[in-house]
Design a protein around this motif. Structure first.
Motif, PDB file in Angstrom:
ATOM      1  N   ALA A   1      23.284 -23.938  16.422  1.00  0.00           N
ATOM      2  CA  ALA A   1      23.660 -23.134  17.306  1.00  0.00           C
ATOM      3  C   ALA A   1      22.807 -22.920  18.270  1.00  0.00           C
ATOM      4  O   ALA A   1      21.527 -23.042  18.177  1.00  0.00           O
ATOM      5  N   VAL A   2      23.253 -22.661  19.737  1.00  0.00           N
ATOM      6  CA  VAL A   2      22.322 -22.665  20.633  1.00  0.00           C
ATOM      7  C   VAL A   2      22.699 -21.268  21.288  1.00  0.00           C
ATOM      8  O   VAL A   2      23.473 -20.684  21.353  1.00  0.00           O
ATOM      9  N   ARG A   3      21.486 -20.470  21.543  1.00  0.00           N
ATOM     10  CA  ARG A   3      21.510 -19.090  22.227  1.00  0.00           C
ATOM     11  C   ARG A   3      22.266 -19.049  23.412  1.00  0.00           C
ATOM     12  O   ARG A   3      21.661 -19.642  24.390  1.00  0.00           O
ATOM     13  N   LEU A   4      22.947 -18.087  23.533  1.00  0.00           N
ATOM     14  CA  LEU A   4      23.682 -17.864  24.909  1.00  0.00           C
ATOM     15  C   LEU A   4      22.640 -17.495  25.904  1.00  0.00           C
ATOM     16  O   LEU A   4      22.207 -16.441  25.943  1.00  0.00           O
ATOM     17  N   ASP A   5      22.858 -17.885  26.878  1.00  0.00           N
ATOM     18  CA  ASP A   5      22.302 -17.310  28.279  1.00  0.00           C
ATOM     19  C   ASP A   5      22.961 -16.443  28.931  1.00  0.00           C
ATOM     20  O   ASP A   5      23.901 -16.446  29.792  1.00  0.00           O
ATOM     21  N   ARG A   6      22.559 -14.884  28.442  1.00  0.00           N
ATOM     22  CA  ARG A   6      23.573 -13.703  29.025  1.00  0.00           C
ATOM     23  C   ARG A   6      23.368 -13.641  30.402  1.00  0.00           C
ATOM     24  O   ARG A   6      24.612 -13.270  31.098  1.00  0.00           O
ATOM     25  N   THR A   7      22.305 -13.876  30.832  1.00  0.00           N
ATOM     26  CA  THR A   7      22.235 -13.904  32.522  1.00  0.00           C
ATOM     27  C   THR A   7      23.285 -14.479  33.103  1.00  0.00           C
ATOM     28  O   THR A   7      23.932 -14.087  34.187  1.00  0.00           O
ATOM     29  N   ALA A   8      23.188 -15.895  32.794  1.00  0.00           N
ATOM     30  CA  ALA A   8      24.039 -16.942  33.372  1.00  0.00           C
ATOM     31  C   ALA A   8      25.505 -16.538  33.207  1.00  0.00           C
ATOM     32  O   ALA A   8      26.320 -16.368  34.125  1.00  0.00           O
ATOM     33  N   HIS A   9      25.777 -16.412  31.978  1.00  0.00           N
ATOM     34  CA  HIS A   9      27.169 -16.146  31.284  1.00  0.00           C
ATOM     35  C   HIS A   9      27.840 -14.693  32.034  1.00  0.00           C
ATOM     36  O   HIS A   9      28.783 -14.621  32.711  1.00  0.00           O
ATOM     37  N   ASP A  10      26.973 -13.726  31.890  1.00  0.00           N
ATOM     38  CA  ASP A  10      27.647 -12.395  32.448  1.00  0.00           C
ATOM     39  C   ASP A  10      27.727 -12.419  34.028  1.00  0.00           C
ATOM     40  O   ASP A  10      28.652 -11.903  34.507  1.00  0.00           O
ATOM     41  N   THR A  11      26.798 -13.108  34.684  1.00  0.00           N
ATOM     42  CA  THR A  11      26.595 -13.272  36.296  1.00  0.00           C
ATOM     43  C   THR A  11      27.857 -13.913  36.854  1.00  0.00           C
ATOM     44  O   THR A  11      28.553 -13.688  37.598  1.00  0.00           O
ATOM     45  N   VAL A  12      28.170 -15.139  36.276  1.00  0.00           N
ATOM     46  CA  VAL A  12      29.105 -16.127  36.606  1.00  0.00           C
ATOM     47  C   VAL A  12      30.590 -15.341  36.208  1.00  0.00           C
ATOM     48  O   VAL A  12      31.628 -15.430  36.932  1.00  0.00           O
ATOM     49  N   VAL A  13      30.868 -14.693  35.126  1.00  0.00           N
ATOM     50  CA  VAL A  13      32.036 -14.188  34.818  1.00  0.00           C
ATOM     51  C   VAL A  13      32.377 -13.049  35.605  1.00  0.00           C
ATOM     52  O   VAL A  13      33.347 -12.707  35.964  1.00  0.00           O
ATOM     53  N   GLU A  14      31.442 -12.267  35.660  1.00  0.00           N
ATOM     54  CA  GLU A  14      31.525 -11.071  36.494  1.00  0.00           C
ATOM     55  C   GLU A  14      32.160 -11.479  38.024  1.00  0.00           C
ATOM     56  O   GLU A  14      33.124 -10.853  38.699  1.00  0.00           O
ATOM     57  N   ARG A  15      31.320 -12.435  38.712  1.00  0.00           N
ATOM     58  CA  ARG A  15      31.621 -12.897  39.936  1.00  0.00           C
ATOM     59  C   ARG A  15      32.986 -13.550  39.746  1.00  0.00           C
ATOM     60  O   ARG A  15      33.895 -13.260  40.883  1.00  0.00           O
ATOM     61  N   THR A  16      33.276 -14.357  38.897  1.00  0.00           N
ATOM     62  CA  THR A  16      34.550 -14.608  38.780  1.00  0.00           C
ATOM     63  C   THR A  16      35.970 -13.529  38.748  1.00  0.00           C
ATOM     64  O   THR A  16      36.951 -13.729  39.500  1.00  0.00           O
ATOM     65  N   VAL A  17      35.609 -12.624  37.797  1.00  0.00           N
ATOM     66  CA  VAL A  17      36.517 -11.476  37.854  1.00  0.00           C
ATOM     67  C   VAL A  17      36.828 -10.800  39.377  1.00  0.00           C
ATOM     68  O   VAL A  17      37.767 -10.466  39.718  1.00  0.00           O
ATOM     69  N   ARG A  18      35.489 -10.409  39.877  1.00  0.00           N
ATOM     70  CA  ARG A  18      35.602  -9.911  41.303  1.00  0.00           C
ATOM     71  C   ARG A  18      36.506 -10.925  42.156  1.00  0.00           C
ATOM     72  O   ARG A  18      37.215 -10.401  43.239  1.00  0.00           O
ATOM     73  N   GLY A  19      36.245 -12.084  42.253  1.00  0.00           N
ATOM     74  CA  GLY A  19      37.027 -12.896  43.129  1.00  0.00           C
ATOM     75  C   GLY A  19      38.552 -13.059  42.743  1.00  0.00           C
ATOM     76  O   GLY A  19      39.200 -13.083  43.698  1.00  0.00           O
ATOM     77  N   LEU A  20      38.978 -13.174  41.401  1.00  0.00           N
ATOM     78  CA  LEU A  20      40.309 -13.243  41.192  1.00  0.00           C
ATOM     79  C   LEU A  20      40.941 -11.812  41.292  1.00  0.00           C
ATOM     80  O   LEU A  20      42.010 -11.880  41.756  1.00  0.00           O
ATOM     81  N   TYR A  21      40.240 -10.672  41.333  1.00  0.00           N
ATOM     82  CA  TYR A  21      40.734  -9.559  41.542  1.00  0.00           C
ATOM     83  C   TYR A  21      41.317  -9.385  42.935  1.00  0.00           C
ATOM     84  O   TYR A  21      42.213  -9.075  43.224  1.00  0.00           O
ATOM     85  N   PHE A  22      40.206  -9.851  43.889  1.00  0.00           N
ATOM     86  CA  PHE A  22      40.660 -10.041  45.354  1.00  0.00           C
ATOM     87  C   PHE A  22      41.765 -10.787  45.425  1.00  0.00           C
ATOM     88  O   PHE A  22      42.851 -10.716  46.454  1.00  0.00           O
ATOM     89  N   HIS A  23      41.862 -12.158  44.736  1.00  0.00           N
ATOM     90  CA  HIS A  23      42.689 -13.165  44.917  1.00  0.00           C
ATOM     91  C   HIS A  23      44.276 -12.651  44.551  1.00  0.00           C
ATOM     92  O   HIS A  23      45.135 -12.990  45.095  1.00  0.00           O
ATOM     93  N   HIS A  24      44.119 -11.734  43.606  1.00  0.00           N
ATOM     94  CA  HIS A  24      45.403 -11.366  43.209  1.00  0.00           C
ATOM     95  C   HIS A  24      45.951 -10.044  43.708  1.00  0.00           C
ATOM     96  O   HIS A  24      47.264  -9.830  44.057  1.00  0.00           O
ATOM     97  N   MET A  25      45.182  -8.971  43.818  1.00  0.00           N
ATOM     98  CA  MET A  25      45.185  -7.713  44.312  1.00  0.00           C
ATOM     99  C   MET A  25      45.152  -7.706  46.032  1.00  0.00           C
ATOM    100  O   MET A  25      45.807  -6.552  46.546  1.00  0.00           O
ATOM    101  N   GLY A  26      44.409  -8.484  46.678  1.00  0.00           N
ATOM    102  CA  GLY A  26      44.292  -8.429  48.103  1.00  0.00           C
ATOM    103  C   GLY A  26      43.219  -7.539  48.464  1.00  0.00           C
ATOM    104  O   GLY A  26      43.216  -7.017  49.538  1.00  0.00           O
ATOM    105  N   LYS A  27      42.505  -6.854  47.491  1.00  0.00           N
ATOM    106  CA  LYS A  27      41.531  -5.471  47.512  1.00  0.00           C
ATOM    107  C   LYS A  27      39.974  -6.070  46.860  1.00  0.00           C
ATOM    108  O   LYS A  27      39.950  -6.721  45.870  1.00  0.00           O
ATOM    109  N   ILE A  28      39.152  -5.539  47.661  1.00  0.00           N
ATOM    110  CA  ILE A  28      37.766  -5.667  47.095  1.00  0.00           C
ATOM    111  C   ILE A  28      37.469  -4.730  45.961  1.00  0.00           C
ATOM    112  O   ILE A  28      37.592  -3.568  46.318  1.00  0.00           O
ATOM    113  N   LEU A  29      37.292  -5.042  44.817  1.00  0.00           N
ATOM    114  CA  LEU A  29      36.794  -4.156  43.719  1.00  0.00           C
ATOM    115  C   LEU A  29      35.654  -3.256  43.922  1.00  0.00           C
ATOM    116  O   LEU A  29      35.598  -2.072  43.890  1.00  0.00           O
TER     117      LEU A  29
END
Length: 219
Positions: free
Chosen positions: A115-143
């Motif tokens: 098992a390899v330890r999860l890099d939480r900073t990389a994971h959380d930052t990338v996933v959060e940025r992805t959701v903020r971008g996809l939210y705008f992509h679908h809703m047309g609004k900035i979260l």
């Protein structure tokens, strides 16, 4: 839905957009890249200064789901080249490795693994940025920053969460490379819940209102 243009970065919601950012980062997709990649307006800081975290997230996915893809050439070899040229990452991964026993809840079989330890900073930052971008992509609004986003990685998808998300909106990028579901509050569309599945193997949950829902309940 036609997404309106924005002169503001949809990731931070504050700085002026001067480029477009891929959400999720295109580096996580094996070549040839999918034709349906999503880009959103972004400022220089959000687009460029986090590229190292994108690479670390790619390495995490490669170590987690690389064997699930179509062979060495598409994913594992690029990951190994990245680690060859970054001794700090390679050393960190080797140091964090632990021997574990994986139990299959369906077949009741056990298998030894590293098992390899999860890099939480990389994971959380990338996933959060992805959701903020996809939210705008679908809703047309900035979260924006009205609610902080809480990110949680899941090794398996909880049955309760799976049932709760059955009727949520669904999207995908790169066929099944990224499948995501999301739900918004009718009275306040800034209150959201997202489930993202990367390469049919690993999941992330994102909530915009941590006081209303306990993300630890989904572990």
């Amino acid at each position: 839905m036609r997404v309106p243009p924005s002169d503001k970065c949809v990731i931070c919601g504050q700085a002026k957009a001067c480029s477009r950012d891929h959400v999720p980062p295109k580096c996580i997709f094996p070549r040839p890249r999918p034709s349906d990649l999503v880009t959103v307006p972004a400022c220089a800081a959000c687009n460029m200064q986090r590229s190292g975290l994108d690479e670390q997230f790619k390495v995490f996915l490669g170590l987690t789901v690389g064997y699930h893809l179509d062979g060495d050439r598409s994913y594992r070899e690029p990951i190994l080249r990245t680690l060859t040229h970054n001794r700090r990452w390679r050393s960190g991964i080797l140091t964090s490795m632990e021997r574990v026993v994986i139990r299959d809840p369906v077949n009741f079989a056990s298998q030894a693994a590293l098992a390899v330890r999860l890099d939480r900073t990389a994971h959380d930052t990338v996933v959060e940025r992805t959701v903020r971008g996809l939210y705008f992509h679908h809703m047309g609004k900035i979260l924006g920053t009205r609610y902080p986003l809480t990110v949680q990685w899941l090794r398996v998808l909880d049955d309760e969460l799976f049932e709760a998300s059955t009727d949520w909106n669904t999207g995908m990028i790169g066929d099944t490379a990224l499948v995501y579901k999301y739900s918004t509050n009718v009275d306040d569309p800034s209150i959201i819940a997202w489930v993202l599945q990367f390469f049919q193997k690993t999941w992330s949950v994102v909530l915009s209102n941590p006081e209303a829902a306990d993300v630890d309940a989904f572990q």
